[in-house]
Design an enzyme around this catalytic site. Structure first.
Site, mmCIF file in Angstrom:
data_model
loop_
_atom_site.group_PDB
_atom_site.id
_atom_site.type_symbol
_atom_site.label_atom_id
_atom_site.label_comp_id
_atom_site.label_asym_id
_atom_site.label_seq_id
_atom_site.Cartn_x
_atom_site.Cartn_y
_atom_site.Cartn_z
ATOM 1 N N LEU A 117 0.793 -1.228 0.000
ATOM 2 C CA LEU A 117 0.000 0.000 0.000
ATOM 3 C C LEU A 117 0.826 1.278 0.000
ATOM 4 O O LEU A 117 0.318 2.336 -0.370
ATOM 5 C CB LEU A 117 -0.922 0.015 1.229
ATOM 6 N N ALA A 118 2.061 1.222 0.443
ATOM 7 C CA ALA A 118 2.809 2.440 0.754
ATOM 8 C C ALA A 118 3.733 2.852 -0.386
ATOM 9 O O ALA A 118 4.813 2.285 -0.560
ATOM 10 C CB ALA A 118 3.600 2.249 2.042
ATOM 11 N N ALA A 126 10.225 -1.754 0.532
ATOM 12 C CA ALA A 126 9.933 -3.101 1.018
ATOM 13 C C ALA A 126 8.446 -3.419 0.894
ATOM 14 O O ALA A 126 8.061 -4.515 0.473
ATOM 15 C CB ALA A 126 10.381 -3.242 2.467
ATOM 16 N N ASN A 139 4.915 6.280 13.992
ATOM 17 C CA ASN A 139 4.062 7.214 13.261
ATOM 18 C C ASN A 139 2.832 7.651 14.041
ATOM 19 O O ASN A 139 2.069 8.490 13.568
ATOM 20 C CB ASN A 139 3.572 6.595 11.947
ATOM 21 N N HIS A 141 -4.808 4.327 3.991
ATOM 22 C CA HIS A 141 -4.839 3.269 5.004
ATOM 23 C C HIS A 141 -4.348 3.752 6.358
ATOM 24 O O HIS A 141 -4.770 3.227 7.391
ATOM 25 C CB HIS A 141 -4.044 2.042 4.529
ATOM 26 N N GLU A 170 3.531 12.918 9.951
ATOM 27 C CA GLU A 170 3.803 11.487 10.053
ATOM 28 C C GLU A 170 4.341 11.087 11.424
ATOM 29 O O GLU A 170 4.885 9.999 11.594
ATOM 30 C CB GLU A 170 4.784 11.086 8.956
ATOM 31 N N HIS A 227 10.648 8.207 5.652
ATOM 32 C CA HIS A 227 10.680 8.904 6.937
ATOM 33 C C HIS A 227 12.120 9.082 7.368
ATOM 34 O O HIS A 227 13.011 8.296 6.999
ATOM 35 C CB HIS A 227 9.941 8.113 8.021
ATOM 36 N N CYS A 245 10.582 1.515 13.842
ATOM 37 C CA CYS A 245 9.195 1.774 13.421
ATOM 38 C C CYS A 245 8.197 1.230 14.439
ATOM 39 O O CYS A 245 7.107 1.783 14.613
ATOM 40 C CB CYS A 245 8.921 1.117 12.065
#
Length: 453
Positions: A23-24, A29, A112, A139, A176, A255, A374
């Site tokens: 989705l990103a 990755a 985030n 999302h 973010e 990021h 993360c």
């Protein structure tokens, strides 16, 4: 006293719908693993194993719950009507990418979730919290309301904690969270300087078009970072705003925490982390109350591609009682020859406080573009603030055992994108989250719980 303050890492639990949907945009990755079969149970257990290992090593560890997924309310708001089964079937048939988005378990990457300012730096001596609006992707845009409720449920006491609304969810204030924020200081209990890193400037950006990324979008805006600093009452001498290098963004550094990590007075960064590297370091040196310790990794040692594939900089840098620091890296760092050599010869052998490197297996998360850093939200708390935390969010042996058993009861060991339309998965997820909210003692934070109140 400065020793009264400690950093607590609040890790996000991986949700039952953990999947690889790609989705990103800009997350290499995530994009490259889209469509693969995921293992939600293994992902959650890997995350818990990391939490337990750090807890046992003496680092305070907290837990944050996942979001309610699939987000059937979001599907209904987009015009999919009928029973839950009907809504899922229509979305799967008519808009499979939207279905994948409302099933995303991306809240596991709690770096985030929000930006926090410790009470040590705030004029009212309270911890300040702003949930990120995450408006740059659908999302993740679904997360802030539940995130705000979860954080308010844990950091509940208004005498110790101040909560601010998420910024307006517009491109100009694209926020973010702490993935683009680093607090540098002599010690966690000493005054800190807040480094905010942005990818673009919303107003007046046209004049800087030559330094904009060309391949992938810049997610964080200068205006968002400045607004969060204002919300938290931080002054000019407490803040540094630095632009992320556009070449890094175009290489997949979506990021700042993919290209730099700081702790105490140490800033570990790639030479292409900041557009104005000398200016950023000079401003930090001028504002810090302790000498800055920059640990620069040159591109000739680790390329941007290797930095992104290994997530060397998306590691946890943790303080030890003797003044040394431990770097917690993903297993992919050990598998990359140039990265592992740099860790041994440049970091561990260098003149800096980093004295140990610990490898953690978080492969399920890494395949979606999330490393150890993360997965955690860093929260500096005084002893009084730690005592004021509500619920049972601080990890101990008993809670760890309960959470492992909870995962093994509720999570599937195989989840392909086509499984997201299964109404039984939705039912399983709600049952799991209802039980989890009782385990963590956080009350009703999910939409389905509030609807049934």
């Amino acid at each position: 006293m400065k020793t009264d303050y400690r950093e607590v890492n609040f890790d996000g639990l991986v949700g039952p719908t953990h999947n690889y949907a790609g989705l990103a945009l800009g997350n290499v990755a995530s994009m490259s693993h889209g469509g693969l079969v995921a293992n939600p149970r293994e992902a959650a257990l890997q995350g818990l194993a990391k939490m337990k290992a750090l807890m046992e090593a003496g680092y305070p560890q907290g837990v944050l719950p996942p979001q309610q997924r699939p987000d059937l309310g979001a599907l209904r708001a987009l015009g999919f009507a009928g029973s839950d089964e009907r809504v899922l079937a229509r979305a799967a048939g008519e808009a499979p990418q939207i279905l994948r988005a409302v099933c995303s378990a991306s809240s596991m990457w709690t770096a985030n979730a929000a930006t926090l300012t410790p009470s040590r730096d705030a004029s009212d001596r309270r911890l300040h919290v702003t949930p990120a609006n995450l408006q740059s992707s659908f999302h993740r845009f679904l997360e802030p309301a539940t995130t705000a409720r979860v954080l308010a449920a844990i950091f509940r006491d208004p005498a110790h904690f101040a909560h601010h609304p998420a910024l307006p969810a517009t491109p100009a204030f694209s926020d973010e969270g702490a993935a683009n924020h680093t607090r540098l200081c002599a010690d966690h209990g000493e005054p800190g300087v807040h480094l905010y890193v942005y990818g673009r400037q919303a107003f007046g950006w046209e004049s800087e078009a030559s330094v904009a990324p060309k391949r992938y979008p810049a997610r964080q805006t200068l205006e968002a970072s400045q607004a969060v600093a204002r919300q938290h009452g931080l002054g000019e001498l407490q803040t540094v705003f630095a632009q992320q290098h556009p070449d890094a963004i175009d290489a997949g550094v979506f990021h700042n925490d993919v290209i730099a990590v700081g702790n105490g007075p140490v800033l570990l960064y790639h030479e292409l982390a900041f557009l104005d590297e000398p200016g950023t370091l000079d401003e930090l040196r001028n504002k810090l109350t302790a000498p800055l310790i920059p640990v620069r990794v040159p591109a000739e040692a680790v390329s941007l591609a290797d930095a992104v594939s290994s997530y060397l900089f998306n590691s946890q840098l943790l303080s030890n009682p003797d003044g040394s620091m431990t770097l917690v890296v993903p297993g992919e760092c050990q598998e990359n020859e140039s990265v592992w050599r740099t860790l041994q010869d440049h970091l561990l052998a260098g003149h800096n406080p980093i004295g140990d490197v610990v490898v953690q297996d978080v492969k399920q998360s890494m395949r979606n573009g999330g490393g150890p850093a993360c997965l955690r939200l860093r929260v500096v708390l005084s002893s009084g603030e730690r005592a004021a935390l509500a619920g049972h969010a601080l990890l101990d042996d008993a809670l760890y055992a309960e959470l492992v058993a909870w995962v093994e009861r509720h999570y599937r060991d195989r989840l392909a994108p086509e499984d997201l339309a299964d109404p039984q998965l939705a039912a399983e997820s709600l049952a799991a989250l209802d039980e989890l909210s009782r385990l963590l003692e956080i009350g009703s934070v999910y939409p389905f719980q509030m609807a049934g109140a």
